[in-house]
Design a protein around this motif. Structure first.
Motif, PDB file in Angstrom:
ATOM      1  N   LYS A 183       0.842  -1.359   0.188  1.00 59.80           N
ATOM      2  CA  LYS A 183      -0.094   0.039  -0.073  1.00 59.80           C
ATOM      3  C   LYS A 183       0.915   1.230  -0.065  1.00 59.80           C
ATOM      4  N   LYS A 184       1.865   1.181   0.727  1.00 62.30           N
ATOM      5  CA  LYS A 184       3.017   2.330   0.927  1.00 62.30           C
ATOM      6  C   LYS A 184       3.496   2.471  -0.662  1.00 62.30           C
ATOM      7  N   GLU A 185       3.805   1.519  -1.123  1.00 64.55           N
ATOM      8  CA  GLU A 185       4.516   1.628  -2.672  1.00 64.55           C
ATOM      9  C   GLU A 185       3.570   2.055  -3.413  1.00 64.55           C
ATOM     10  N   ASN A 186       2.180   1.845  -3.415  1.00 63.50           N
ATOM     11  CA  ASN A 186       1.075   2.278  -4.253  1.00 63.50           C
ATOM     12  C   ASN A 186       0.953   3.753  -4.200  1.00 63.50           C
ATOM     13  N   ASN A 187       0.948   4.138  -2.732  1.00 64.62           N
ATOM     14  CA  ASN A 187       0.736   5.599  -2.607  1.00 64.62           C
ATOM     15  C   ASN A 187       1.894   6.563  -3.127  1.00 64.62           C
ATOM     16  N   VAL A 188       3.311   5.840  -2.769  1.00 63.15           N
ATOM     17  CA  VAL A 188       4.451   6.722  -3.429  1.00 63.15           C
ATOM     18  C   VAL A 188       4.151   6.877  -4.963  1.00 63.15           C
ATOM     19  N   THR A 189       3.806   5.527  -5.637  1.00 60.62           N
ATOM     20  CA  THR A 189       3.984   5.463  -7.130  1.00 60.62           C
ATOM     21  C   THR A 189       2.652   6.616  -7.584  1.00 60.62           C
ATOM     22  N   PHE A 191       1.698   9.049  -5.884  1.00 60.05           N
ATOM     23  CA  PHE A 191       2.125  10.352  -5.675  1.00 60.05           C
ATOM     24  C   PHE A 191       2.957  10.835  -6.623  1.00 60.05           C
ATOM     25  N   GLY A 192       3.989   9.933  -7.037  1.00 60.70           N
ATOM     26  CA  GLY A 192       4.905  10.316  -7.989  1.00 60.70           C
ATOM     27  C   GLY A 192       4.278  10.652  -9.290  1.00 60.70           C
TER      28      GLY A 192
END
Length: 350
Positions: A183-189, A191-192
């Protein structure tokens, strides 16, 4: 022992029914008081009021049983807390309604008021009897909790059972951490991606603004291209006609110099330089200018006109084969007999 547990269960069920039997009519009476009395709809309003009362009190009872099982099953703390919050909210509502009913129908001739002063905060309650007489849901929750503990008859777990439970909890913990990381990786992606999109939009807007400003302040692109083409054509024609720009009175001298071989050292020097490029397929623009004994901008003009070829993937590298070909063609031009051609010269430098 089994008969004792069965008897306890029956007794607790009897207590639950007693609490519900006392509380439900009180809650129904409370809601019935907000509807019109008498008339053809009187019975209907009583049915509705009892339906509301059963929904509130029976839900509190069923959730009390459920939350006790959730505790025993070791379910997540968040789930248990949320169920408890709902139970307490409904219990508080039922208690308040029963309190209003008790205050409305209290008979002081049967029981005298009981005054109570709360400790530490020193608050006097004139009569605590209606509070006690309306706490059916609190008693129902307490009975449910105790009955579950008694009827559960929990036995100590074996080492194998504890090990299996520990492994299960460890596996759950690992998977939860994995889900959190994904979930954190998806949020960072995501946002990027938003940042990249914003940068693209800003860049597009900036380019449009700069283009508009350039269109206002600069000449038209057609004029610039025409000037560039004219400059390139002029430079190429001057380069090709440089040997033809001599005056007619010097023509014989130039011809005699060519026949006598005075420019042979220059040609020989260029040929030796080209021979030194054996094994190389391309050279830089600067090296090409040195070999052809001209300026860098001339090499670039020859490259733009196609007289000099570039590497397949790098237009800053000139092929040796095209340099040799161009040098040979220029040498033939220099050795060709000259005639006076004033008009082409004037057109070239015009």
């Amino acid at each position: 022992m089994e008969r004792i547990q069965t008897g306890i269960k029956l007794f607790f069920w009897f207590a639950f029914l007693a609490f519900l039997g006392a509380s439900i009519p009180h809650v129904a009476y409370f809601f019935r008081a907000f509807e019109p009395l008498g008339g053809a709809d009187d019975n209907w309003w009583w049915i509705e009021s009892y339906g509301i009362a059963v929904s509130i009190d029976l839900t509190v009872f069923l959730l009390s049983v459920t939350v006790a099982q959730l505790h025993r099953q070791g379910r997540s703390l968040g789930l248990i807390v949320s169920v408890w919050a709902f139970i307490l909210a409904l219990s508080g509502l039922s208690w308040f309604i029963n309190y209003k009913y008790a205050m409305h129908f209290i008979n002081t001739s049967m029981i005298s008021p009981t005054k109570v002063t709360l400790p530490f905060i020193n608050i006097l309650i004139p009569d605590v009897n209606p509070v006690i007489a309306s706490c059916f849901q609190v008693l129902a929750i307490a009975y449910t909790w105790i009955s579950d503990k008694i009827a559960a008859d929990e036995k100590p777990k074996t080492a194998a059972e504890l090990e299996a439970e520990a492994n299960e909890l460890a596996s759950i913990s690992v998977q939860k951490q994995r889900i959190a990381a994904i979930k954190k990786e998806n949020n960072v992606t995501a946002f990027g991606g938003l940042i990249d999109t914003g940068a693209d939009v800003f860049g597009h807007f900036k380019s449009r603004v700069l283009k508009t400003s350039t269109d206002v302040q600069s000449p038209a692109p057609e004029a610039i291209n025409e000037q560039s083409k004219e400059a390139t054509t002029e430079e190429l024609e001057l380069l090709e006609l440089q040997s033809k720009s001599v005056e007619e009175d010097n023509q014989n001298d130039n011809q005699s110099q060519l026949e006598s071989g005075e420019n042979v050292p220059e040609i020989d020097n260029q040929n030796s330089t080209l021979q030194g490029l054996s094994g190389r397929s391309t050279i830089s623009i600067e090296e090409a200018a040195t070999i052809l004994q001209c300026e860098i901008k001339t090499v670039k003009a020859l490259r733009a006109s196609g007289k000099l070829k570039t590497a397949a993937k790098n237009n800053e590298r000139i092929t040796v084969a095209s340099i040799k070909s161009y040098a040979e063609s220029r040498e033939k031009v220099n050795q060709r007999p000259r005639t006076r051609r004033t008009e082409p010269q004037l057109r070239a430098v015009k």
